[in-house]
Motif scaffolding. Sequence first.
Motif, short mmCIF file in Angstrom:
data_model
loop_
_atom_site.label_atom_id
_atom_site.label_comp_id
_atom_site.label_asym_id
_atom_site.label_seq_id
_atom_site.Cartn_x
_atom_site.Cartn_y
_atom_site.Cartn_z
N ILE A 27 0.76 -4.86 3.08
CA ILE A 27 0.34 -3.47 2.96
C ILE A 27 -1.16 -3.46 2.76
N ALA A 28 -1.87 -2.60 3.48
CA ALA A 28 -3.33 -2.60 3.43
C ALA A 28 -3.85 -1.18 3.57
N TYR A 29 -5.04 -0.97 3.03
CA TYR A 29 -5.77 0.27 3.27
C TYR A 29 -6.91 -0.04 4.23
N ALA A 30 -6.97 0.70 5.35
CA ALA A 30 -7.94 0.44 6.40
C ALA A 30 -8.89 1.61 6.58
N ASP A 31 -10.13 1.27 6.90
CA ASP A 31 -11.17 2.25 7.25
C ASP A 31 -11.71 1.84 8.61
N VAL A 32 -11.39 2.60 9.66
CA VAL A 32 -11.64 2.21 11.04
C VAL A 32 -12.53 3.25 11.72
N GLY A 33 -13.55 2.76 12.48
CA GLY A 33 -14.44 3.66 13.21
C GLY A 33 -14.88 3.05 14.51
N GLY A 34 -15.89 3.67 15.13
CA GLY A 34 -16.42 3.19 16.40
C GLY A 34 -16.12 4.13 17.53
N THR A 35 -16.88 3.99 18.61
CA THR A 35 -16.74 4.89 19.75
C THR A 35 -15.41 4.70 20.48
N GLY A 36 -14.80 3.51 20.33
CA GLY A 36 -13.54 3.26 21.01
C GLY A 36 -12.34 3.91 20.36
N VAL A 37 -12.50 4.47 19.17
CA VAL A 37 -11.38 5.10 18.47
C VAL A 37 -10.96 6.38 19.16
N ILE A 48 -14.75 -0.84 18.48
CA ILE A 48 -13.98 -0.44 17.30
C ILE A 48 -14.29 -1.44 16.20
N ASP A 49 -14.61 -0.93 15.02
CA ASP A 49 -14.84 -1.81 13.88
C ASP A 49 -14.14 -1.22 12.67
N GLY A 50 -13.84 -2.09 11.70
CA GLY A 50 -13.14 -1.60 10.53
C GLY A 50 -13.08 -2.61 9.41
N THR A 51 -12.72 -2.10 8.25
CA THR A 51 -12.53 -2.91 7.05
C THR A 51 -11.14 -2.62 6.50
N ALA A 52 -10.47 -3.65 6.02
CA ALA A 52 -9.14 -3.47 5.43
C ALA A 52 -9.03 -4.31 4.16
N ILE A 53 -8.46 -3.71 3.14
CA ILE A 53 -8.14 -4.42 1.90
C ILE A 53 -6.62 -4.48 1.83
N GLY A 54 -6.07 -5.71 1.79
CA GLY A 54 -4.64 -5.85 1.89
C GLY A 54 -4.04 -6.81 0.89
N THR A 55 -2.74 -6.75 0.78
CA THR A 55 -1.99 -7.67 -0.07
C THR A 55 -0.65 -7.95 0.60
N ALA A 56 -0.04 -9.09 0.27
CA ALA A 56 1.22 -9.47 0.89
C ALA A 56 2.02 -10.34 -0.07
N ILE A 57 3.32 -10.19 -0.03
CA ILE A 57 4.24 -11.13 -0.67
C ILE A 57 4.85 -11.97 0.45
N ASN A 58 4.81 -13.30 0.28
CA ASN A 58 5.26 -14.23 1.30
C ASN A 58 6.45 -15.04 0.79
N LEU A 59 7.54 -14.99 1.51
CA LEU A 59 8.74 -15.73 1.16
C LEU A 59 9.00 -16.78 2.23
N SER A 60 9.23 -18.01 1.84
CA SER A 60 9.52 -19.09 2.77
C SER A 60 10.74 -19.83 2.25
N PHE A 61 11.77 -19.95 3.08
CA PHE A 61 13.06 -20.50 2.60
C PHE A 61 13.69 -21.42 3.63
#
Length: 366
Positions: free
Chosen positions: A37-47, A353-366
């Motif tokens: 899950i992440a919060y993104a801030d995206v811009g640029g002429t290609g948007v 297109i350029d952007g910044t994202a702050i994210g986090t994840a829970i990873n399960l491997s079994f």
Amino acid sequence: MKKQLLCTSAIALGVAAAPASAQDWNLDWGGFFQQHIAYADVGGTGVGASDFDGIQMLTNAEIIFTPNITLDNGMTFGINVQMEALNGGGGTDGIDESYMSISSDTFGRIDAGYENSAGYKMMVGAPQVGSMAINSPSASAFIPFDGAYDGGGGGNFRQAGLSSYTEVAGNNDVARISYYTPSFSGFTAGISYAPSGAGNAQNIFPVDRNVGLVDIFDLGVNYSQSFGTTDITLAARWGTGDLQGAGSDPETWGVGFQVGFSGFTFGASYAENSNPGNFDEEGYSVGVAYDAAGPWTFGLEAYLGEIEDGSAVTHDDYEFYKLAANRDLGPGVSWTTYLLYGETTDGPTGSSIDGTAIGTAINLSF
């Protein structure tokens, strides 16, 4: 740093001669589930009129079946079937890879079925901390690529404009046979052949060698060794195929390394794809990871790629950067947090297109 392994004719070996009555099949299975899950801030002429700002989510998950049996003669036979945990993943029916393996300590290993090449699997690059990859298209889940960043309409999945883990003309999980040597003092070599570049984990037969990409060969070498407290891994790959109706054959090559000592791992890679029509791609990864005392690992990584058409008209650029921390929570459970910045630019139009994202994840491997 904590390491993770990414994950011809057998008749001539006489491997079927020994009885298997004394053995039982190991009905192994496993997999992974990564929820981002992440919060993104995206811009640029290609948007254009789109709005990609705000909270975004990504799930990356597979169930992997790996039953196997080892006979009295020491040969191990097994299969690897990777089922995507989401609709629309992998092939038409959600199967990512599906292949058979035949191996022993003295013989090496044969893989036959729908899988990536030996060159792809033996490459190494900048160390990746956590579960969000930027040496791949994965980060586009939060920061979309400019629509023109596509190699002149041909796409660039599994090509150097997006990743140093390349395939010839971007073929992926096609019917292929590969052989890997045993390790000789840390040195391993592999060779692959695929009749066709068509069919992602699905039968395409018979192969018409007058159409499309055919007769694909790949070579890979890997050297991994420890010298006291220093770990070194070196890798190189090359591949080519025959693209019908083209004036030249597509090729790919790449080199990479990792060096680890005192908790630090430094790594880098460089790769190129040469494609008929002069849409050539290149890219490189560079990064460092630090395995701190306790459960934390930290990393800084970059991937920069570009696409050229051999003229001044097209020069598309890709650059992504990631700062990450990963904490082990228990066996097969980890938590990743990361900061991403990315930009893709189309040279002819200047669209980006350029952007910044702050994210986090829970990873399960079994």
